[in-house]
Scaffold this motif. Structure first.
Motif, PDB file in Angstrom:
ATOM      1  N   HIS A  97      -8.067   9.356   4.021  1.00 22.97           N
ATOM      2  CA  HIS A  97      -7.581   9.751   2.700  1.00 22.97           C
ATOM      3  C   HIS A  97      -6.101   9.386   2.568  1.00 22.97           C
ATOM      4  CE1 HIS A  97      -7.205  11.963  -1.028  1.00 22.97           C
ATOM      5  NE2 HIS A  97      -6.175  12.630  -0.531  1.00 22.97           N
ATOM      6  N   GLY A  98      -5.773   8.568   1.588  1.00 28.54           N
ATOM      7  CA  GLY A  98      -4.394   8.148   1.380  1.00 28.54           C
ATOM      8  C   GLY A  98      -3.956   6.999   2.269  1.00 28.54           C
ATOM      9  N   ASN A 103      -8.310   2.101   3.439  1.00 30.02           N
ATOM     10  CA  ASN A 103      -8.975   2.068   2.136  1.00 30.02           C
ATOM     11  C   ASN A 103      -9.097   0.640   1.618  1.00 30.02           C
ATOM     12  OD1 ASN A 103      -9.505   4.904   0.810  1.00 30.02           O
ATOM     13  ND2 ASN A 103      -7.643   5.104   2.018  1.00 30.02           N
ATOM     14  N   TRP A 104      -8.079  -0.176   1.861  1.00 25.50           N
ATOM     15  CA  TRP A 104      -8.147  -1.580   1.433  1.00 25.50           C
ATOM     16  C   TRP A 104      -9.275  -2.302   2.170  1.00 25.50           C
ATOM     17  CZ3 TRP A 104      -8.100  -6.462   3.360  1.00 25.50           C
ATOM     18  CH2 TRP A 104      -7.879  -7.500   2.445  1.00 25.50           C
ATOM     19  N   LEU A 105      -9.386  -2.056   3.467  1.00 23.95           N
ATOM     20  CA  LEU A 105     -10.440  -2.708   4.236  1.00 23.95           C
ATOM     21  C   LEU A 105     -11.820  -2.300   3.722  1.00 23.95           C
ATOM     22  CD1 LEU A 105      -9.009  -2.361   7.866  1.00 23.95           C
ATOM     23  CD2 LEU A 105      -9.144  -4.445   6.506  1.00 23.95           C
TER      24      LEU A 105
END
Length: 375
Positions: A97-98, A103-105
């Motif tokens: 989270h954050g 998150n990009w991957l």
């Protein structure tokens, strides 16, 4: 003329003379598979553009070179696959989270995506610390390096007695459970134990609950004092495991833990403080004490004060040496010293062969004389 077979693989791909062996450095790779391991964990599988045998020491890591929102980002991830599957390698990433990179991957890294990786590197591995009996302890996505070790021993039919202990928040957070069950069902010297902190609605669980403590350790591995221990997980998990083993008289020379990650806040704060002190003392440095760092392939040079790193020298010239950890762990900032004397204090991010060849990690290497560098 180049031809392809029915699978679309270049027919010349596996000709031995065209196959290279992976060595620490920068390599272009392509994502060939994405596997959803759990609700928030994915495995990304890579192959090289040209055939490479990806041999590494199980437990080692690579550093991904990414561009996110126009910014170059370097981030290190342990290899979760085994070198016994030689023409590819995998990393397993938890969506945090954050977390900008994780998150990009998860959102952008698909089959066919090309990127550059640096490595492999790392002292946390089972090749440099051989033993007939091992205890693998992992928490959360810290399972990745010990999974690489387990896969290696399983695939090579190694005569190693393995006790594998994995801790997760809930049953749905377990990573690789089916594959681990398969290993445990196929060989007699592989003992598997899962621990979940709490239950999750709708999921049954018959294993251990709570946290790894001495009572559970005694039931799981009563002979733990005789084993080589490899531990990886969140910092609080590793701290608790280390304290437990120390309290019970374990020989800590046989304890190994994965330690790379984001640069700690304390390191950042120290760097800022040192920069301020250096600025305040700059006027007091005698000109004859300054050292010259030449970047031969760029035709540029700069004078630096004693104690400044090669990386700082490059920054003064607006030269960008890729860097991920800043602590001599990831190996990303390797450069070649052509002339002069240097002093390096690293944390396992460079091999003895590289050092012998004249390479250093620019983030943790200072000049002891005038030097000439290439990268």
């Amino acid at each position: 003329m180049t031809t392809s077979n029915a699978t679309g693989v270049n027919a010349d791909y596996f000709i031995p003379v065209n196959t290279q062996t992976w060595v620490n450095g920068r390599h272009n790779v392509r994502c060939v598979k994405v596997i959803q391991e759990s609700w928030d964990v994915r495995t990304f599988c890579f192959m090289a553009q040209q055939p490479i045998l990806f041999f590494f020491k199980p437990g080692q890591f690579v550093t991904l070179e990414l561009e996110i929102d126009g910014q170059q980002i370097m981030r290190s991830y342990t290899i979760s696959s085994s070198p016994s599957v030689p023409y590819s390698f995998s990393i397993t990433v938890k969506r945090v989270h954050g977390g900008m990179v994780s998150n990009w991957l998860h959102d952008n890294l698909d089959e066919g995506t090309e990127l550059a990786v640096h490595g492999p590197i790392g002292n946390f591995n089972c090749i440099d610390h051989p033993s007939e009996k091992v205890l693998l302890l992992s928490g959360g996505v810290g399972i990745t390096p010990v999974m690489s070790m387990a896969r290696w021993w399983f695939d090579t039919n190694a005569d190693v007695d393995v006790t594998f202990v994995h801790s997760a928040r809930t049953p749905r957070d377990l990573v690789f459970p089916r594959e681990l069950d398969h290993m445990a069902s196929r060989i007699g010297n592989f003992s598997l134990h899962m621990i979940v902190e709490r239950m999750h609605n709708g999921l049954s669980w018959n294993g251990y609950r709570g946290f790894l403590d001495f009572a559970k350790l005694q039931m799981i591995a009563p002979d733990f004092l005789e084993r080589e221990v490899f531990c990886c997980g969140p910092a609080p998990y590793m701290k608790a495991v280390k304290a437990l083993l120390e309290e019970k008289g374990f020989d800590m020379s046989r304890y190994h833990e994965e330690s790379f990650g984001a640069t700690p806040d304390s390191i950042v704060e120290d760097a800022i403080e040192l920069a301020e002190v250096a600025q305040a003392e700059a006027d007091s440095i005698k000109r004859e004490d300054l050292l010259t760092v030449e970047f031969a392939n760029y035709g540029k040079s700069v004078q630096i004060a004693p104690g400044e790193t090669i990386h700082n020298a490059a920054a003064k010239l607006d030269l960008h040496i890729p860097k991920a950890c800043g602590m001599g762990i990831c190996g990303t900032c390797k450069v070649l010293v052509k002339e002069g004397d240097t002093s390096m204090e690293h944390n396992g991010g460079i091999t003895d062969d590289d050092v012998e060849a004249g390479y250093v990690l620019s983030c943790c290497t200072v000049a002891k004389s005038n030097i000439s560098v290439e990268y």
